[in-house]
Design a protein around this motif. Structure first.
Motif, PDB file in Angstrom:
ATOM      1  N   GLU A 105      63.190 -35.292  -9.884  1.00 34.20           N
ATOM      2  CA  GLU A 105      64.501 -35.904  -9.654  1.00 34.20           C
ATOM      3  C   GLU A 105      65.068 -35.496  -8.294  1.00 34.20           C
ATOM      4  OE1 GLU A 105      68.918 -36.104 -11.816  1.00 34.20           O
ATOM      5  OE2 GLU A 105      67.200 -35.224 -12.873  1.00 34.20           O
ATOM      6  N   GLU A 106      64.868 -34.225  -7.936  1.00 36.28           N
ATOM      7  CA  GLU A 106      65.371 -33.769  -6.640  1.00 36.28           C
ATOM      8  C   GLU A 106      64.615 -34.432  -5.487  1.00 36.28           C
ATOM      9  OE1 GLU A 106      67.015 -29.446  -6.641  1.00 36.28           O
ATOM     10  OE2 GLU A 106      65.210 -29.432  -7.907  1.00 36.28           O
ATOM     11  N   LEU A 107      63.300 -34.594  -5.644  1.00 36.52           N
ATOM     12  CA  LEU A 107      62.523 -35.280  -4.613  1.00 36.52           C
ATOM     13  C   LEU A 107      62.991 -36.719  -4.448  1.00 36.52           C
ATOM     14  CD1 LEU A 107      58.852 -34.073  -5.260  1.00 36.52           C
ATOM     15  CD2 LEU A 107      60.266 -33.571  -3.259  1.00 36.52           C
ATOM     16  N   GLU A 108      63.235 -37.383  -5.585  1.00 31.00           N
ATOM     17  CA  GLU A 108      63.675 -38.770  -5.525  1.00 31.00           C
ATOM     18  C   GLU A 108      65.074 -38.885  -4.931  1.00 31.00           C
ATOM     19  OE1 GLU A 108      63.122 -40.222  -9.522  1.00 31.00           O
ATOM     20  OE2 GLU A 108      61.030 -40.735  -9.127  1.00 31.00           O
ATOM     21  N   GLY A 109      65.825 -37.783  -4.959  1.00 33.74           N
ATOM     22  CA  GLY A 109      67.138 -37.785  -4.320  1.00 33.74           C
ATOM     23  C   GLY A 109      67.059 -37.640  -2.817  1.00 33.74           C
ATOM     24  N   LEU A 110      65.904 -37.180  -2.314  1.00 33.36           N
ATOM     25  CA  LEU A 110      65.731 -36.974  -0.878  1.00 33.36           C
ATOM     26  C   LEU A 110      65.111 -38.182  -0.180  1.00 33.36           C
ATOM     27  CD1 LEU A 110      64.424 -33.290  -0.845  1.00 33.36           C
ATOM     28  CD2 LEU A 110      66.742 -34.102  -0.361  1.00 33.36           C
ATOM     29  N   ALA A 111      64.311 -38.955  -0.915  1.00 35.94           N
ATOM     30  CA  ALA A 111      63.660 -40.121  -0.316  1.00 35.94           C
ATOM     31  C   ALA A 111      63.222 -41.079  -1.423  1.00 35.94           C
ATOM     32  CB  ALA A 111      62.443 -39.694   0.513  1.00 35.94           C
ATOM     33  N   PRO A 112      63.148 -42.369  -1.137  1.00 31.27           N
ATOM     34  CA  PRO A 112      62.630 -43.324  -2.124  1.00 31.27           C
ATOM     35  C   PRO A 112      61.220 -42.916  -2.546  1.00 31.27           C
ATOM     36  CG  PRO A 112      63.583 -44.460  -0.238  1.00 31.27           C
ATOM     37  CD  PRO A 112      63.511 -43.014   0.131  1.00 31.27           C
ATOM     38  N   SER A 113      60.855 -43.186  -3.795  1.00 36.38           N
ATOM     39  CA  SER A 113      59.545 -42.764  -4.284  1.00 36.38           C
ATOM     40  C   SER A 113      58.840 -43.894  -5.010  1.00 36.38           C
ATOM     41  CB  SER A 113      59.682 -41.558  -5.220  1.00 36.38           C
ATOM     42  OG  SER A 113      60.306 -41.937  -6.425  1.00 36.38           O
ATOM     43  N   LEU A 114      57.516 -43.776  -5.066  1.00 39.34           N
ATOM     44  CA  LEU A 114      56.701 -44.696  -5.848  1.00 39.34           C
ATOM     45  C   LEU A 114      55.522 -43.932  -6.426  1.00 39.34           C
ATOM     46  CD1 LEU A 114      53.894 -45.535  -4.133  1.00 39.34           C
ATOM     47  CD2 LEU A 114      55.559 -46.808  -2.791  1.00 39.34           C
TER      48      LEU A 114
END
Length: 283
Positions: A105-114
């Motif tokens: 969740e924290e990673l997805e808050g820093l950049a869009p993810s796939l």
């Protein structure tokens, strides 16, 4: 980013739409190696909780970029300093593999993810194809990876298997001092590929990725002539295996027919062809 719009549908059935093509990609180690081999540079990579627990830095041959950590030990400040505009992960069952939900969740808050799905009912060719789609969306250049190489390697393996006496094969990971984890070839695309080519795997009793087998029962349940052994840091090393009762009883171990196996290889046709050729050489 470029000024034109960019979009991609990932394997969670999520549509990612951005204002331009991402240029600073952070990826899970396996995905990072794959993208690099396909001509897409990454700015950093991260490993799994397995790496975090073992204290090992993820094996990422060919990557000369920072590792931002593994599992719940990812350094989010380092991630921020790399300024990623896309995070690429892999998934086995819809989750972000390798990290805890809170870190994901924290990673997805820093950049869009796939996420790209890499196991289950997927063929290896389809998984590689998905990475080709992603790489082609991330670079205007042609990809340095040909399916013909894998097709040729499979044909050579099938021809050799048709000529030789059947060989029983098992793929496994050294789980604990008491239990071995035997891979279900129907679940792992690289093993499924070998089975489709005619490799005879000892049968497993699970629909998931691993059958848990006592080391003392391994030889009787999986009397394989060739062992594909998990080389990741969470799998018991040779120093530990020497003291495991039952390991040396497997026919392939007794005869020295143990081949290193990476369940998380770069997902390219070139890498897959090399693996198929190596297995063929052991038959």
């Amino acid at each position: 980013m470029e000024s034109s719009g960019w979009s991609f549908d990932d394997d969670r059935q999520q549509h990612l739409a951005l204002t331009g093509r991402p240029a600073r990609v952070l990826a899970y180690a396996q995905a990072a190696q794959t993208l690099e081999q396909l001509g897409v540079p990454v700015v950093g990579y991260f490993g799994s909780q397995h790496h975090a627990e073992s204290g090992a830095v993820p094996t990422a041959a060919g990557l000369d970029v920072p590792c931002v950590g593994s599992g719940d030990g990812i350094d989010l400040d380092l991630v921020k300093s790399l300024r990623p505009d896309l995070v690429v992960g892999v998934t086995y069952a819809g989750e972000v593999y390798g990290v805890t939900p809170s870190v994901a969740e924290e990673l997805e808050g820093l950049a869009p993810s796939l996420l790209i799905g890499i196991a289950g009912d997927r063929t290896l060719q389809s998984v590689i194809g998905r990475f080709h789609e992603l790489a082609q969306a991330l670079t205007p250049d042609s990809l340095p990876d040909s399916e013909a190489d894998l097709t040729t390697a499979i044909a050579a393996l099938s021809k050799k298997l048709a000529q030789d006496a059947p060989v029983q094969v098992v793929a496994l990971s050294g789980g604990t001092d008491t239990d071995a984890y035997v891979a279900n070839p129907a679940y792992w695309p690289s093993l499924h590929l070998l089975a489709d080519a005619g490799v005879h795997f000892t049968p497993t009793t699970t629909a998931g990725g691993w059958e848990v087998v006592k080391w003392t029962d391994l030889a009787s349940k999986h009397p394989a002539d060739l062992v594909l052994y998990d080389q990741r840091p969470n799998s018991l090393g040779s120093d530990r295996l020497a003291d495991i009762p039952g390991w040396s009883e497997v026919p392939g171990v007794r005869t020295g027919n143990v081949l290193g196996w990476n369940p998380e290889p770069p997902l390219t046709f070139t890498t897959a062809a090399a693996f198929v050729t190596t297995v063929a050489d052991y038959h």
